[in-house]
Each structure stands twice: as structure tokens, then as C-alpha cells.
Design a protein around this motif. Structure first.
Motif, PDB file in Angstrom:
ATOM      1  N   LEU A 159      12.309  -0.147   0.255  1.00 61.90           N
ATOM      2  CA  LEU A 159      11.939  -0.017   1.656  1.00 61.90           C
ATOM      3  C   LEU A 159      12.452   1.302   2.234  1.00 61.90           C
ATOM      4  CD1 LEU A 159      12.775  -3.667   2.722  1.00 61.90           C
ATOM      5  CD2 LEU A 159      10.542  -2.737   2.130  1.00 61.90           C
ATOM      6  N   CYS A 201       8.753  -8.822   2.075  1.00 61.92           N
ATOM      7  CA  CYS A 201       7.724  -8.544   3.077  1.00 61.92           C
ATOM      8  C   CYS A 201       6.434  -9.257   2.697  1.00 61.92           C
ATOM      9  CB  CYS A 201       7.491  -7.042   3.167  1.00 61.92           C
ATOM     10  SG  CYS A 201       6.107  -6.572   4.230  1.00 61.92           S
ATOM     11  N   PHE A 214      14.051   1.146  12.473  1.00 62.11           N
ATOM     12  CA  PHE A 214      13.736  -0.283  12.433  1.00 62.11           C
ATOM     13  C   PHE A 214      14.794  -1.034  11.649  1.00 62.11           C
ATOM     14  CE2 PHE A 214      11.804  -3.656   9.774  1.00 62.11           C
ATOM     15  CZ  PHE A 214      11.479  -4.572  10.763  1.00 62.11           C
ATOM     16  N   TRP A 215      15.143  -0.526  10.451  1.00 65.86           N
ATOM     17  CA  TRP A 215      16.105  -1.218   9.608  1.00 65.86           C
ATOM     18  C   TRP A 215      17.505  -1.205  10.200  1.00 65.86           C
ATOM     19  CZ3 TRP A 215      14.443  -4.720   6.839  1.00 65.86           C
ATOM     20  CH2 TRP A 215      13.226  -4.616   6.166  1.00 65.86           C
ATOM     21  N   ALA A 239       7.347  -5.883  11.962  1.00 67.05           N
ATOM     22  CA  ALA A 239       7.573  -4.449  12.126  1.00 67.05           C
ATOM     23  C   ALA A 239       6.411  -3.790  12.849  1.00 67.05           C
ATOM     24  CB  ALA A 239       7.784  -3.793  10.762  1.00 67.05           C
ATOM     25  N   GLU A 285       7.930   1.136  10.663  1.00 67.88           N
ATOM     26  CA  GLU A 285       8.986   0.980   9.673  1.00 67.88           C
ATOM     27  C   GLU A 285       9.772   2.280   9.548  1.00 67.88           C
ATOM     28  OE1 GLU A 285       7.391  -0.622   6.035  1.00 67.88           O
ATOM     29  OE2 GLU A 285       5.840  -1.675   7.148  1.00 67.88           O
ATOM     30  N   TYR A 294       8.791  -9.253   7.774  1.00 73.74           N
ATOM     31  CA  TYR A 294       9.945  -9.124   6.895  1.00 73.74           C
ATOM     32  C   TYR A 294      10.833 -10.357   6.993  1.00 73.74           C
ATOM     33  CZ  TYR A 294       8.670  -4.305   6.044  1.00 73.74           C
ATOM     34  OH  TYR A 294       7.991  -3.180   5.652  1.00 73.74           O
ATOM     35  N   SER A 310       3.292  -6.284   8.998  1.00 77.28           N
ATOM     36  CA  SER A 310       4.312  -6.532   7.980  1.00 77.28           C
ATOM     37  C   SER A 310       5.355  -7.486   8.547  1.00 77.28           C
ATOM     38  CB  SER A 310       4.973  -5.212   7.561  1.00 77.28           C
ATOM     39  OG  SER A 310       4.031  -4.350   6.948  1.00 77.28           O
TER      40      SER A 310
END
Length: 286
Positions: free
Chosen positions: A120, A53, A96-97, A89, A92, A70, A68
Motif C-alpha cells: 500500500l 482492501c 490517509f494511512w 478511502a 490513498e 480497507y 476502496s
């Protein structure tokens, strides 16, 4: 270059005064290129995935705020570094991931052996739901970087050497002894370092199950650090970006330039690949 940089250069070199609006319109074509790149097919297998990041400043509704950005950096079966995507992002967390990991799967990835991340929030749960066999490993490079963040310059070299005795230990037990020794030496001056390592130990100790050849690939600074240094050289004079689209354009162009230098596989990759073949037998053909 920013729009104003381009405008100034055209005026200096060619005595042509071009409006900022026209320059912005001309560079909008880059976004279509970014979109195509971000949706390109990926390989079936990436033995290692690094997630990093970089925080930049962007204008939003008249305010300057942090964004941020990534980056997903994969290592191919041939040992070549490949940037898989860029994500900005808004918020987060696991949702999101999950979106990022699902996108990577939809683009063709069927297996990732080891994912190296910087603690993270929500990432381990997201990747384990999409790639349940992937081992999530706290990135040693990031852990060392965070450890020396508030250390005096005169102490940094010594602390890095003592931290190296931890992550180069042959076994988890030896690493715990090295961490205890580090604490006895440095806790009086820098108590937060050993505390941080102990707090994250559950994501650190799987590292000691890997053979040395795989460890070297994981904790080498070349993959992540060289990318960060190159990016920061480019964006350090930018101040605040006008919007998210300008962040994507600058990062894409900068990364495209950086990637041209990735002509050789990671050092000692052949030895690491042989160890991967033993450790992850049955997963090489997906």
C-alpha cells in the motif's frame, strides 16, 4: 439485504408494501452502531496486523465509481482474530494511512509487532512514524494472489507449488536461489511474476528472519482469505451501492456475522507466541 430486497421480501411474505424511504430511515440506526463500534477501545498490543482492501462500486453524483474499502484485521495476544475497523478511502497515500494509524493509536493500541500489507502506497512511512518499532512485511498471501492473477488455470497449481518453495525457504539466500529457479522455469511464459517478487524483495526478505512458527501465522491463508471469501459471497450480487453509508452498513453487518465464527485461536498460535516473546522481549508489557 438492499432496501429493494427488504421491500420485496416484506411484500412477498406479509403482503405489506413499505416505501423505500421508510426502510432507509429504519436502517439508519445501524450507522450509530457502526460509529460506536469504530470508536471502541482496542487492546494495548496486537502482535500481527493485516491490512486488506476490497473494491466495490458506488454511485457518486450520478456516476458509478470504484470505492476502496480497507479492513484492519488484528491478531490478539490470545491468538484471536479481531476486526479493528473499516475505512472507505477517498484518496490513498501517506496522509490517509497516517489518519488510520493515528486513529488506531488513539483507540488504545500501543504496539504492533508485525504489520502485513499489500504494497500500500504511503503505509510503511505512516506506520513507522506512529509505531517506529513495527516491522512492515509485505503480505505473502497477497503476493501469491497477485502472482497467479493472470495465470492459466492449468498452470496455477504448479506455479503455487513453485512459489511455495520460495517463501518456505529456510534462509534469504535459499529463497533467492528458489526465485532464480522459478524464473528459469516460468519467465518465458509468465515473466511478470519473478519481476514482481524481485521488485518487492526489500519488503519480502525480512520474512526469512522470522522463525517458522511466526512465518506460518503470517502466510497462512485462513486469516485473510476466509474473510474475503465470506464478504464476496455477500456483496457479489449488490451491483453498485447507492452511497458510502450503505457500504458501511452492509460491511458492518456482514463482518459482525462472520466474526461470530471466530471462536478459536489461530492454529499453532502458542508456539508462535513463545517465539514472539523471545524476538520482541521487553515489548510484551506496554
Amino acid at each position: 439485504m438492499s432496501v429493494r430486497d427488504i421491500q420485496s421480501s416484506l411484500l412477498d411474505m406479509y403482503q405489506i408494501d413499505v416505501s423505500e424511504g421508510l426502510i432507509s430511515q429504519a436502517t439508519e440506526g445501524i450507522l450509530e452502531e457502526v460509529k460506536a463500534w469504530q470508536n471502541r477501545p482496542l487492546d494495548n498490543i496486537y502482535p500481527i496486523l493485516f491490512l486488506d482492501c476490497i473494491v466495490v462500486k458506488s454511485r457518486e453524483e450520478g456516476r458509478v465509481c470504484n470505492r476502496s474499502v480497507y479492513l484492519a484485521l488484528g491478531v490478539t495476544m490470545e491468538g484471536q482474530k479481531e476486526l479493528l475497523g473499516i475505512w472507505i478511502a477517498q484518496t490513498e497515500g501517506a496522509k490517509f494511512w497516517l489518519g488510520v494509524i493515528t486513529e488506531l493509536k488513539n483507540r488504545g493500541i500501543k504496539d504492533i509487532f508485525i504489520a502485513c500489507v499489500d504494497g500500500l502506497k504511503g503505509f510503511p512511512e505512516a506506520i513507522e512514524s506512529v509505531f517506529p518499532d513495527t516491522q512492515v512485511q509485505l503480505c505473502i498471501v497477497h503476493l501469491v494472489r497477485n502472482s497467479v492473477k493472470y495465470v492459466n488455470w492449468k498452470d496455477r497449481k504448479l506455479i503455487c507449488e513453485d512459489l511455495k518453495s520460495i517463501y518456505t525457504s529456510a534462509t534469504e539466500q535459499e529463497a533467492e536461489m528458489a526465485l532464480d529457479a522459478f524464473g528459469r522455469k516460468w519467465d518465458a511464459k509468465y515473466p511478470t511474476i519473478s519481476q514482481m517478487w524481485r521488485r518487492n524483495w526489500q519488503r519480502v526478505f525480512p520474512f526469512f528472519d522470522y522463525p517458522e512458527d511466526i512465518r506460518k501465522v503470517i502466510y497462512t491463508t485462513n486469516a485473510i482469505e476466509s474473510l474475503n471469501r465470506s464478504l464476496r459471497k455477500i456483496i457479489k450480487t449488490k451491483g453498485a451501492f447507492p452511497n458510502d453509508a450503505s457500504i458501511l452498513k452492509i460491511f458492518y453487518l456482514a463482518l459482525s456475522h462472520i466474526a461470530k465464527k471466530w471462536t478459536m485461536p489461530i492454529h499453532t498460535w502458542k508456539a508462535a507466541l513463545n517465539q514472539f516473546a523471545i524476538r520482541f522481549a521487553g515489548r510484551f508489557e506496554v
